[in-house]
Design an enzyme around this catalytic site. Structure first.
Site, PDB file in Angstrom:
ATOM      1  N   GLU A  25       0.961  -1.356  -0.031  1.00 22.48           N
ATOM      2  CA  GLU A  25      -0.188  -0.020   0.001  1.00 22.48           C
ATOM      3  C   GLU A  25       0.746   1.227  -0.046  1.00 22.48           C
ATOM      4  OE1 GLU A  25      -3.070  -0.169  -1.023  1.00 22.48           O
ATOM      5  OE2 GLU A  25      -3.556  -1.451   0.360  1.00 22.48           O
ATOM      6  N   SER A  59     -25.886   7.212 -16.064  1.00 24.01           N
ATOM      7  CA  SER A  59     -25.518   6.700 -15.038  1.00 24.01           C
ATOM      8  C   SER A  59     -26.537   6.069 -14.176  1.00 24.01           C
ATOM      9  CB  SER A  59     -24.677   7.448 -14.246  1.00 24.01           C
ATOM     10  OG  SER A  59     -24.509   6.901 -12.823  1.00 24.01           O
ATOM     11  N   SER A 112     -15.247   3.091  -1.329  1.00 31.04           N
ATOM     12  CA  SER A 112     -15.081   2.121  -0.370  1.00 31.04           C
ATOM     13  C   SER A 112     -13.732   1.707  -0.550  1.00 31.04           C
ATOM     14  CB  SER A 112     -15.914   0.967  -0.381  1.00 31.04           C
ATOM     15  OG  SER A 112     -16.044   0.544  -1.784  1.00 31.04           O
ATOM     16  N   GLY A 113     -12.742   2.021  -1.375  1.00 28.82           N
ATOM     17  CA  GLY A 113     -11.451   1.677  -1.385  1.00 28.82           C
ATOM     18  C   GLY A 113     -11.382   0.450  -2.140  1.00 28.82           C
ATOM     19  N   SER A 115     -11.888   0.584  -5.878  1.00 31.03           N
ATOM     20  CA  SER A 115     -11.331   1.133  -7.155  1.00 31.03           C
ATOM     21  C   SER A 115     -12.627   1.016  -8.183  1.00 31.03           C
ATOM     22  CB  SER A 115     -10.312   0.126  -7.707  1.00 31.03           C
ATOM     23  OG  SER A 115      -9.181   0.519  -7.124  1.00 31.03           O
ATOM     24  N   SER A 117     -13.532   3.760  -9.417  1.00 27.45           N
ATOM     25  CA  SER A 117     -13.095   4.667 -10.558  1.00 27.45           C
ATOM     26  C   SER A 117     -12.209   3.865 -11.594  1.00 27.45           C
ATOM     27  CB  SER A 117     -12.425   6.187  -9.907  1.00 27.45           C
ATOM     28  OG  SER A 117     -11.488   5.825  -8.921  1.00 27.45           O
ATOM     29  N   GLU A 149      -7.227  10.147 -14.170  1.00 28.46           N
ATOM     30  CA  GLU A 149      -7.239  10.580 -12.628  1.00 28.46           C
ATOM     31  C   GLU A 149      -6.170  11.651 -12.590  1.00 28.46           C
ATOM     32  OE1 GLU A 149      -8.695   8.827  -9.861  1.00 28.46           O
ATOM     33  OE2 GLU A 149      -9.280   7.125 -11.068  1.00 28.46           O
ATOM     34  N   ASP A 161      -4.405   0.566  -9.398  1.00 24.66           N
ATOM     35  CA  ASP A 161      -5.976   0.088  -9.504  1.00 24.66           C
ATOM     36  C   ASP A 161      -6.033  -0.099 -11.074  1.00 24.66           C
ATOM     37  OD1 ASP A 161      -5.769   0.903  -6.842  1.00 24.66           O
ATOM     38  OD2 ASP A 161      -6.911   2.597  -7.076  1.00 24.66           O
TER      39      ASP A 161
HETATM   40  C1  GLA Z   1      -5.363   4.490  -4.246  1.00 29.26           C
HETATM   41  C2  GLA Z   1      -4.577   4.874  -5.411  1.00 29.26           C
HETATM   42  C3  GLA Z   1      -3.454   3.713  -5.880  1.00 29.26           C
HETATM   43  C4  GLA Z   1      -2.674   3.187  -4.536  1.00 29.26           C
HETATM   44  C5  GLA Z   1      -3.310   3.128  -3.173  1.00 29.26           C
HETATM   45  C6  GLA Z   1      -2.468   3.107  -2.123  1.00 29.26           C
HETATM   46  O1  GLA Z   1      -6.115   3.204  -4.403  1.00 29.26           O
HETATM   47  O2  GLA Z   1      -5.374   5.026  -6.449  1.00 29.26           O
HETATM   48  O3  GLA Z   1      -2.719   4.108  -6.832  1.00 29.26           O
HETATM   49  O4  GLA Z   1      -1.644   4.211  -4.153  1.00 29.26           O
HETATM   50  O5  GLA Z   1      -4.556   4.284  -3.108  1.00 29.26           O
HETATM   51  O6  GLA Z   1      -1.836   1.899  -2.187  1.00 29.26           O
END
Ligand code: GLA
Length: 353
Positions: A25, A59, A112-113, A115, A117, A149, A161
């Site tokens: 991470e 959407s 929610s982390g 991805s 997007s 992005e 991502d």
């Molecule tokens: C987000 C970013 C990634 C990465 C993570 C952390 O998801 O889009 O590129 O930097 O945070 O690991």
């Protein structure tokens, strides 16, 4: 609500998954290693080419229709920026488009982390690649998604991502060297199941904290006279820890996290799940203490997951400041362990239950 006329049978259908990062991470924008896995939830686009230059976007999640004209993309339009960014970046890179109608629907939860997007960018790029016969391989496609992005949406993210959404699957982790873009699929052991629990606290990478971490890393790299933090090893840590607070701790996270990714690849190959679990736990500790990207709700979920007897290890996954946790559990025990964690968390007052 008007829905774009997607004539039955004429739409081009493309999909791309969200991702969960097993480990590695905040290493990608430092030139380091990551180990993401695709999740079952996907974003789907239905594209119908038009004869003019108009783009009409519906959407399903926002229940909203918007439109613009190719060549007249304008930042600051909320969710439409992801679509506008894709068409603008394609044009800037010499890909010829006509207008199109597109319907977007996503199962990947927003913020929610996981991805959402990247899944949108990659699914749309896939749909347009097919609709207009664009010569775009999967790596080039991911790199364009990332540029959407960084150059249009204004979120200075790394490449993890989009590479995961473009190249990963659910059965293997994508071991990626973000400096060279070399990648390899490492099969997930049969004895293991991954659990993802959303904290319900949404994050935003175009907002401050992610940018601050990235800037801290760049400052530390320049003070230590290296190109990127990837170039440092554990032997450099005493020098790094002499930098002004909090730069040393940021460096320590990145250097030790890169080493943990390599060790996790070995653990997966050896099917050594207790070892993998220790690495996940150590990663969380480092993200929380040194990199300071965790929040109390996430720390609690991680702790509860780590206490489950069938869980090998758990950590915050994704950019942080909210989002989700990932845990590795014994195969067949994942759903039970996840339900247990959610139940205990919901019973606690003031902890985001
Ligand atoms: C987000 C970013 C990634 C990465 C993570 C952390 O998801 O889009 O590129 O930097 O945070 O690991």
């Amino acid at each position: 609500m008007p829905i774009p006329t997607i004539r039955p049978g004429t739409a081009i259908l493309a999909r791309a998954p969200g991702r969960v990062n097993l480990i590695g991470e905040h290493t990608d924008y430092n030139g380091g290693f990551v180990l993401p896995v695709a999740i079952p939830q996907q974003t789907t686009v239905e594209v119908v080419p038009r004869e003019d230059l108009r783009v009409r976007v519906f959407s399903a999640d926002m229940n909203e229709e918007r439109e613009y004209v190719l060549g007249q993309e304008k930042e600051g339009q909320g969710w439409l920026d992801y679509v506008q960014g894709v068409t603008l970046l394609l044009a800037k890179n010499g890909y010829l488009l006509r207008g199109f109608d597109v319907r977007i629907g996503s199962e990947v939860p927003l913020g929610s982390g996981l991805s959402s997007s990247a899944a949108l960018e990659v699914s749309l790029l896939r749909g347009l690649r097919q609709a207009f016969g664009l010569q775009l391989d999967d790596v080039k496609l991911a790199l364009l998604g990332q540029k959407v992005e960084t150059d249009f949406v204004g979120a200075p993210v790394g490449i993890m991502d989009q590479m995961a959404s473009s190249l990963a699957d659910q059965k293997a982790a994508l071991f990626l060297d973000t400096r060279t873009m070399q990648h390899e699929r490492v099969p997930l052991p049969e004895g293991m199941e991954l659990i993802v629990i959303d904290s319900g606290v949404a994050h935003q990478h175009a907002a401050g904290d992610y940018k601050v971490r990235r800037a801290e890393c760049e400052r530390a790299a320049s003070m230590l006279k290296v190109n990127q933090l990837r170039d440092l090893t554990e032997a450099d840590l005493p020098k790094a820890m002499a930098l002004p607070e909090p730069l040393g701790r940021r460096v320590r996270h990145v250097v030790t996290e890169n080493a943990r990714v390599l060790a996790s690849v070995d653990a997966l190959r050896a099917e050594d799940l207790p070892r993998l679990g220790q690495l996940l736990n150590a990663s969380h500790e480092s993200q929380s203490r040194d990199y300071e990207v965790s929040i109390p709700e996430i720390d609690l979920l991680v702790k509860l997951a780590q206490q489950e007897p069938d869980v090998y290890g758990a950590r915050l996954t994704g950019g942080g400041f909210g989002g989700s946790i990932i845990a590795a559990a014994k195969a067949g025990s994942g759903a039970k362990a996840a339900a247990q964690v959610s139940t205990i968390q919901a019973r606690r007052p003031n902890c985001g239950g």
